[in-house]
Design a protein around this motif. Structure first.
Motif, PDB file in Angstrom:
ATOM      1  N   HIS A 240       0.824  -1.199   0.000  1.00 19.53           N
ATOM      2  CA  HIS A 240       0.000   0.000   0.000  1.00 19.53           C
ATOM      3  C   HIS A 240       0.865   1.259   0.000  1.00 19.53           C
ATOM      4  CE1 HIS A 240      -2.814  -3.091   1.385  1.00 19.53           C
ATOM      5  NE2 HIS A 240      -3.781  -2.298   0.970  1.00 19.53           N
ATOM      6  N   VAL A 241       0.314   2.311  -0.554  1.00 19.81           N
ATOM      7  CA  VAL A 241       0.980   3.605  -0.549  1.00 19.81           C
ATOM      8  C   VAL A 241       1.035   4.127   0.885  1.00 19.81           C
ATOM      9  CG1 VAL A 241       0.946   5.964  -1.430  1.00 19.81           C
ATOM     10  CG2 VAL A 241       0.165   4.081  -2.883  1.00 19.81           C
ATOM     11  N   VAL A 242       2.222   4.528   1.316  1.00 22.12           N
ATOM     12  CA  VAL A 242       2.401   5.052   2.674  1.00 22.12           C
ATOM     13  C   VAL A 242       2.838   6.504   2.610  1.00 22.12           C
ATOM     14  CG1 VAL A 242       2.952   2.785   3.620  1.00 22.12           C
ATOM     15  CG2 VAL A 242       4.790   4.248   2.770  1.00 22.12           C
ATOM     16  N   LYS A 243       2.676   7.185   3.727  1.00 17.74           N
ATOM     17  CA  LYS A 243       3.062   8.596   3.823  1.00 17.74           C
ATOM     18  C   LYS A 243       4.228   8.724   4.806  1.00 17.74           C
ATOM     19  CE  LYS A 243      -0.116  11.741   3.811  1.00 17.74           C
ATOM     20  NZ  LYS A 243      -1.238  12.629   4.213  1.00 17.74           N
TER      21      LYS A 243
ATOM     22  N   HIS B 178      16.462  19.732   1.253  1.00 16.31           N
ATOM     23  CA  HIS B 178      15.304  19.949   2.135  1.00 16.31           C
ATOM     24  C   HIS B 178      14.549  18.637   2.304  1.00 16.31           C
ATOM     25  CE1 HIS B 178      12.316  19.916  -1.170  1.00 16.31           C
ATOM     26  NE2 HIS B 178      13.261  20.516  -1.867  1.00 16.31           N
ATOM     27  N   THR B 179      13.469  18.652   3.086  1.00 12.05           N
ATOM     28  CA  THR B 179      12.677  17.460   3.370  1.00 12.05           C
ATOM     29  C   THR B 179      11.215  17.737   3.040  1.00 12.05           C
ATOM     30  OG1 THR B 179      14.188  16.778   5.136  1.00 12.05           O
ATOM     31  CG2 THR B 179      11.994  15.805   5.134  1.00 12.05           C
ATOM     32  N   VAL B 180      10.602  16.837   2.260  1.00 19.96           N
ATOM     33  CA  VAL B 180       9.178  16.935   1.932  1.00 19.96           C
ATOM     34  C   VAL B 180       8.389  16.259   3.040  1.00 19.96           C
ATOM     35  CG1 VAL B 180       7.381  16.293   0.296  1.00 19.96           C
ATOM     36  CG2 VAL B 180       9.634  16.968  -0.536  1.00 19.96           C
TER      37      VAL B 180
ATOM     38  N   MET C 259       9.185   8.396  -4.390  1.00 18.46           N
ATOM     39  CA  MET C 259       8.081   9.262  -3.988  1.00 18.46           C
ATOM     40  C   MET C 259       7.232   9.585  -5.207  1.00 18.46           C
ATOM     41  SD  MET C 259       8.166  12.906  -1.948  1.00 18.46           S
ATOM     42  CE  MET C 259       9.095  13.750  -3.234  1.00 18.46           C
ATOM     43  N   ILE C 260       5.914   9.465  -5.061  1.00 15.54           N
ATOM     44  CA  ILE C 260       4.972   9.683  -6.155  1.00 15.54           C
ATOM     45  C   ILE C 260       4.451  11.103  -6.087  1.00 15.54           C
ATOM     46  CG2 ILE C 260       2.812   8.952  -7.189  1.00 15.54           C
ATOM     47  CD1 ILE C 260       5.100   6.968  -7.489  1.00 15.54           C
ATOM     48  N   GLY C 261       4.575  11.815  -7.201  1.00 15.01           N
ATOM     49  CA  GLY C 261       4.081  13.176  -7.251  1.00 15.01           C
ATOM     50  C   GLY C 261       2.586  13.257  -7.538  1.00 15.01           C
ATOM     51  N   SER C 262       2.077  12.369  -8.388  1.00 18.50           N
ATOM     52  CA  SER C 262       0.650  12.361  -8.721  1.00 18.50           C
ATOM     53  C   SER C 262       0.277  10.990  -9.265  1.00 18.50           C
ATOM     54  CB  SER C 262       0.314  13.445  -9.759  1.00 18.50           C
ATOM     55  OG  SER C 262       1.007  13.194 -10.973  1.00 18.50           O
ATOM     56  N   GLY C 263      -1.018  10.666  -9.184  1.00 19.82           N
ATOM     57  CA  GLY C 263      -1.530   9.411  -9.724  1.00 19.82           C
ATOM     58  C   GLY C 263      -2.003   8.426  -8.677  1.00 19.82           C
TER      59      GLY C 263
END
Length: 420
Positions: free
Chosen positions: A64-67, A313-315, A361-365
């Protein structure tokens, strides 16, 4: 037209109509066979489509996509450079008596590296010291004479001209003694130069001269390199200059990592950005940066090529998935997204950056908690039904009953095709 020709035309027309009707009522067997064959093909295609719908689910690994907070890095090819590099040359000429270091060993500042024959320099020093003592004795005598006669001038026993001579003699001998002291210091310096000592903490290279040779001030004895700490130099495109300067202006030192040439593992992770060069190279469109590493384990070596990662930097809260889930297609990157009915679809995505060595890291989709296929994509196509497995999980082996049922189903499918 005569009656005979009218009857003849009627007979010909009847024959032609009869022939056409007979042709329509009795088609050739080849056409019927072709139609039958075509019907069989359509029937087979229908059976294949039915089989796709009834096919067993494909076992695939799903994550699964995680944050998570994702550091953003700028990457470049870097070169390791010694903090200091010193070529040790003798300061005096003479026979090299001994070398007191081993090639490749670490030496400390002030440690004896080599010894030049000191005898001639010791003699020069002794001569200078003796000359100083001699002149100091003459100066003491002149000062005593001046003091004795100074008291007699007022009584008229000593002429003023003689007193001037006594004073000038003291001044002259004082200058001579001063010059003697300078000569002694110079001789002492040259004598000390016969002991070649290390000017820095560093690693000794391969020596260029063996004991017994006569060395001069132009002879390179050995090269020392200081590797604790050590520099890593690298270049970045000029479009990254503003980003780097803004990140550095915050106040905290920017972190720098050094990886091997294949990006397989990290060599050193304690680096900090030290200097951003004050100009852009107009020939390459890049600017130079210098980072410094403690290099306590000596993992970095002067002249070594490394891959550099500069953390700018850190997102916060980036969407992260395993990198192997992303596939490359003619229209760009995509992933297989598992839907609620356990079928998959091709979901276009945009990759915003790498996260470590195995994730992106996924920007969109994609959205948080979306299930994506990470292993087994080569057996999938849009609409395929899947059986989701956890990472490292192995699909269970089919039971005997399931195997027997699959055999019967295959036989029934094969018989239907032959009968069609």
């Amino acid at each position: 037209m005569s009656r005979f020709w009218k009857i003849a035309l009627i007979v010909v027309a009847v024959i032609v109509v009869g022939a056409v009707g007979f042709r329509l009522l009795h088609k050739p067997a080849t056409e019927d066979g072709a139609q039958a064959q075509g019907g069989g093909q359509h029937k087979g295609q229908g059976q294949d489509q039915g089989q796709d719908k009834d096919a067993a689910p494909v076992p695939v690994t799903v994550e699964h996509v995680v944050k998570q907070d994702v550091p953003v890095y700028l990457t470049a090819l870097g070169t390791v450079q010694a903090l200091n590099t010193v070529t040790v040359n003798p300061q005096v000429s003479g026979e090299l008596l001994a070398i007191n270091f081993k090639e490749g060993q670490e030496v400390k500042k002030g440690e004896l590296l080599a010894q030049i024959d000191p005898r001639s320099f010791q003699a020069t020093y002794d001569q200078a010291a003796a000359k100083q003592q001699q002149d100091e004795a003459l100066l003491a005598t002149a000062q005593s004479t001046l003091k004795r006669n100074d008291a007699l001038v007022a009584k008229g026993y000593v002429a003023q001209l003689d007193m001037d001579t006594f004073r000038n003699n003291v001044t002259n001998l004082t200058a001579t003694v001063t010059a003697d002291k300078a000569s002694v210091r110079a001789a002492k310096v040259n004598l000390d130069y016969t002991r070649i000592i290390s000017p820095i903490d560093g690693v000794a290279g391969i020596r260029n001269v063996d004991p017994g040779n006569v060395v001069t001030t132009t002879t390179a004895l050995v090269t020392l390199t200081q590797i604790h700490p050590i520099y890593v130099m690298f270049n970045l495109p000029e479009q990254n200059l503003e980003m780097v300067r803004k990140a550095a202006a915050v106040g905290n030192a920017l972190e720098v990592l050094a990886l091997d040439r294949a990006d397989a593992h990290t060599i050193a992770d304690d680096g900090q950005l030290n200097v951003v060069d004050n100009q852009i190279d107009t020939t390459t469109g890049t600017f130079k940066l210098r980072s410094v590493f403690a290099n306590g384990d000596s993992a970095l070596w002067p002249g070594q090529f490394v891959n550099v990662r500069l953390k700018v930097h850190t997102v916060s809260g980036g969407l992260v998935i395993p990198g192997q889930a992303v596939q490359r297609g003619p229209d760009g990157d995509y992933v297989y997204l598992v839907q609620q009915d356990q079928t998959v679809k091709m979901q276009p995505v945009k990759v915003a950056g790498e996260v470590g060595d195995s994730h992106v890291m996924i920007g969109s989709g994609l959205a948080l908690n979306d299930p994506v296929v990470t292993e087994g994509q080569f057996r999938l196509k849009p609409g395929s039904k899947v059986k989701a497995l956890k990472p490292g999980e192995v699909p269970t082996a089919p039971t005997a009953a399931e195997v027997e049922q699959a055999k019967k189903k295959a036989q029934q499918t094969g018989g239907g095709r032959r009968g069609g």
